[in-house]
Design an enzyme around this catalytic site. Structure first.
Site, short mmCIF file in Angstrom:
data_model
loop_
_atom_site.label_atom_id
_atom_site.label_comp_id
_atom_site.label_asym_id
_atom_site.label_seq_id
_atom_site.Cartn_x
_atom_site.Cartn_y
_atom_site.Cartn_z
CE LYS A 225 -4.24 -1.92 1.79
NZ LYS A 225 -5.19 -2.04 2.86
CE LYS A 310 -6.69 -8.00 -0.71
NZ LYS A 310 -6.90 -7.64 0.64
CE LYS A 313 -14.27 -3.58 1.71
NZ LYS A 313 -13.79 -3.29 3.04
P1 TYM Z 1 -11.18 -5.63 5.07
O1 TYM Z 1 -12.20 -4.56 5.28
O2 TYM Z 1 -10.20 -5.44 3.97
O3 TYM Z 1 -11.90 -7.01 4.83
C1 TYM Z 1 -12.90 -7.48 5.70
C2 TYM Z 1 -12.82 -9.00 5.75
O4 TYM Z 1 -12.98 -9.53 4.43
C3 TYM Z 1 -11.91 -10.43 4.16
N1 TYM Z 1 -11.58 -10.35 2.74
C4 TYM Z 1 -11.52 -11.39 1.92
N2 TYM Z 1 -11.75 -12.70 2.12
C5 TYM Z 1 -11.62 -13.53 1.06
N3 TYM Z 1 -11.30 -13.11 -0.18
C6 TYM Z 1 -11.07 -11.81 -0.44
N4 TYM Z 1 -10.77 -11.41 -1.66
C7 TYM Z 1 -11.18 -10.88 0.64
N5 TYM Z 1 -11.02 -9.54 0.74
C8 TYM Z 1 -11.27 -9.23 2.03
C9 TYM Z 1 -10.76 -9.93 5.01
O5 TYM Z 1 -9.82 -10.95 5.24
C10 TYM Z 1 -11.47 -9.49 6.27
O6 TYM Z 1 -11.68 -10.60 7.11
N6 TYM Z 1 -7.72 -4.97 8.55
C11 TYM Z 1 -9.05 -5.48 8.34
C12 TYM Z 1 -10.12 -4.88 9.23
C13 TYM Z 1 -9.82 -4.98 10.68
C14 TYM Z 1 -9.87 -6.17 11.46
C15 TYM Z 1 -9.55 -5.75 12.79
C16 TYM Z 1 -10.16 -7.50 11.16
C17 TYM Z 1 -9.48 -3.96 11.50
N7 TYM Z 1 -9.32 -4.43 12.79
C18 TYM Z 1 -9.51 -6.71 13.81
C19 TYM Z 1 -10.12 -8.43 12.19
C20 TYM Z 1 -9.79 -8.03 13.51
C21 TYM Z 1 -9.42 -5.16 6.89
O7 TYM Z 1 -8.91 -4.27 6.31
O8 TYM Z 1 -10.44 -5.92 6.44
#
Ligand code: TYM
Length: 449
Positions: A225, A310, A313
């Site tokens: 990033k 992957k 968004k």
């Molecule tokens: P975020 O918002 O990018 O994604 C939310 C959840 O979706 C999963 N995910 C995916 N799973 C499968 N295939 C994909 N292509 C895919 N894209 C996203 C992510 O693994 C996630 O579970 N850093 C985290 C948010 C966060 C968080 C936390 C998560 C902040 N604090 C504490 C767990 C615990 C994030 O950016 O998720």
């Protein structure tokens, strides 16, 4: 007093690993500092980085041990170099009616960022498992907390009133999507991270004081990033994984359901939990485990246009992802244009040689809670992409239909969404406040007046 035989003896001794020649007072075994029990194996080399002795006298050995000890504090068990320990991951059974392999006092916690519309990757990797866990967590001591990580959303370029307005709308949209995906506020606490912000960021600061810079610098998402552009190298983006660790540990969570891309962040969380416990000689933080669902199908949904990446968004190409709120026509169009390959006579799972087809099969397996052999059997009679993609479209449209319909209902009810988030903030704030009281005691800070 250094006679030749003595120094030869010292050299011989030091040709062995140090733990066979010296006796430190404490050893670090990746869990905590433990007093040395003489004549027992004192270091598990799989769990600990160590140095080979090159010192020639007892003083040197002591110094070397100090170095071992401080490296134990600094680098031992550093997950970026060790990979994920097998016992850190729990796979939930594919059968959604099977009991959950979670202890009676489990706290399940996870979050999603409100940085864009929720897509099929988020749904399969996170939200669908969240719902399944919530529905099956019935133990009296079990808790389920899901959050909208709005503080994390500030790490993406965010400037100006329009950006602030967009974030405001996205936060609300995100709560509506969680409910549309089946998250039930009567079973799971749903809260904005910023509603409990003081406690998350206080623990973030404490963990920052333990987190090695070198380790953060090696994190894949930071490398991706920051994009090599010094203008984008903000402290918030760099420190983001520490805030994520604080999100988890502030609730003393034991299990975290996430997609594959969060594995490294979870490994850091475990490292910081262990390190905190070791430094302050306590057992305050459980070491949280990563939860994957459905035998792992859907834990990494790939871009429809570039299966090497992957589904994300931030991809910038709307044809590369299916949003959970897409209409059947949009879904049909996106799957029809999904990149596949030239073999159209059979459809089988082979991620290395057929990444596009395998991604679509994986999506079907995840959405239908089936194993891959069963999905392949269903595709056995298909002889062209028209039939195969039509089948995949049908499965995706039907799986997302209830989500889309419920979203239309919830998204118009701002008052209800706010009330859900307010109740969630109270419940989550209570748990976090109680835990932070203990953290303050342990580190030597006074209780809040
Ligand atoms: P975020 O918002 O990018 O994604 C939310 C959840 O979706 C999963 N995910 C995916 N799973 C499968 N295939 C994909 N292509 C895919 N894209 C996203 C992510 O693994 C996630 O579970 N850093 C985290 C948010 C966060 C968080 C936390 C998560 C902040 N604090 C504490 C767990 C615990 C994030 O950016 O998720």
């Amino acid at each position: 007093m250094s006679s030749a035989p003595d120094s030869r003896a010292a050299r011989n001794r030091c040709a062995k690993p140090l733990w066979e020649t010296a006796r430190p007072r404490f050893v670090y075994n990746a869990q905590r500092w433990k007093p040395l029990i003489p004549h027992t194996p004192i270091i598990d080399p799989n769990n600990m980085s160590y140095i080979r002795g090159t010192t020639k006298n007892a003083r040197g050995i002591t110094q070397a041990w100090r170095s071992v000890q401080s490296r134990g504090m600094a680098d031992a068990a550093a997950p970026a170099t060790r990979g994920t320990r097998p016992d850190s991951v729990v796979y939930l059974p594919e059968d959604p009616t099977a009991p959950l392999p979670l202890p009676d006092d489990a706290t399940v916690f996870s979050m999603i960022q409100p940085t864009g519309t929720v897509h099929l990757g988020n749904y399969l990797g996170a939200l669908r498992p969240w719902r399944s866990i919530q529905d099956r967590c019935e133990g009296p001591g079990q808790r389920v907390i899901y959050g909208v990580a709005d503080l994390h959303a500030l790490t993406v370029p965010h400037k100006g009133r329009a950006a602030a307005e967009a974030l405001r709308a996205r936060r609300q949209e995100c709560v509506a999507t969680l409910l549309a995906c089946g998250i039930d506020p009567a079973r799971a606490t749903v809260a904005f991270q910023s509603s409990v912000a003081g406690l998350h960021t206080e623990l973030f600061w404490q963990l920052s004081c333990l987190a090695p810079m070198g380790y953060l610098n090696r994190m894949t998402q930071w490398k991706d990033k920051r994009g090599g552009d010094p203008q984008r190298e903000r402290l918030g983006l760099f420190a983001y994984p520490v805030l994520q660790a604080a999100d988890i540990l502030v609730y003393r969570a034991t299990h975290v359901p996430v997609g594959d891309d969060q594995g490294q962040h979870l490994e850091l969380t475990r490292y910081l939990a262990e390190r905190f416990n070791a430094w302050f000689e306590c057992d305050l933080f459980p070491v949280p485990r990563t939860l994957y669902c459905g035998g792992g199908h859907g834990k990494k949904v790939r871009s429809l246009q570039d299966p090497a990446k992957k589904m994300s968004k931030s991809s910038g190409d709307p044809m590369s992802l299916v949003y959970v709120t897409d209409t059947p026509e949009q879904i049909r169009d996106k799957i029809k244009r999904a990149r596949t390959d030239s073999i159209s006579s059979s459809f089988y799972f082979d991620p290395e040689n057929r990444p596009g087809v395998s991604n679509l099969l994986d999506i079907v397996a995840g959405l239908q809670d089936k194993d891959m052999a069963a999905v392949e059997a269903e595709c056995a009679g298909m002889r062209d992409y028209g039939a195969f993609k039509g089948y995949v479209t049908e499965v995706v449209v039907e799986a997302l239909r209830p989500v889309r319909e419920r979203y239309a209902r919830f998204s118009g009810d701002a008052a209800y969404l706010q009330s859900v988030a307010d109740r969630g903030a109270d419940a989550a704030g209570e748990i976090a406040a109680e835990n932070m009281k203990r953290v303050r005691e342990v580190v030597g800070l006074g209780a809040r007046r």
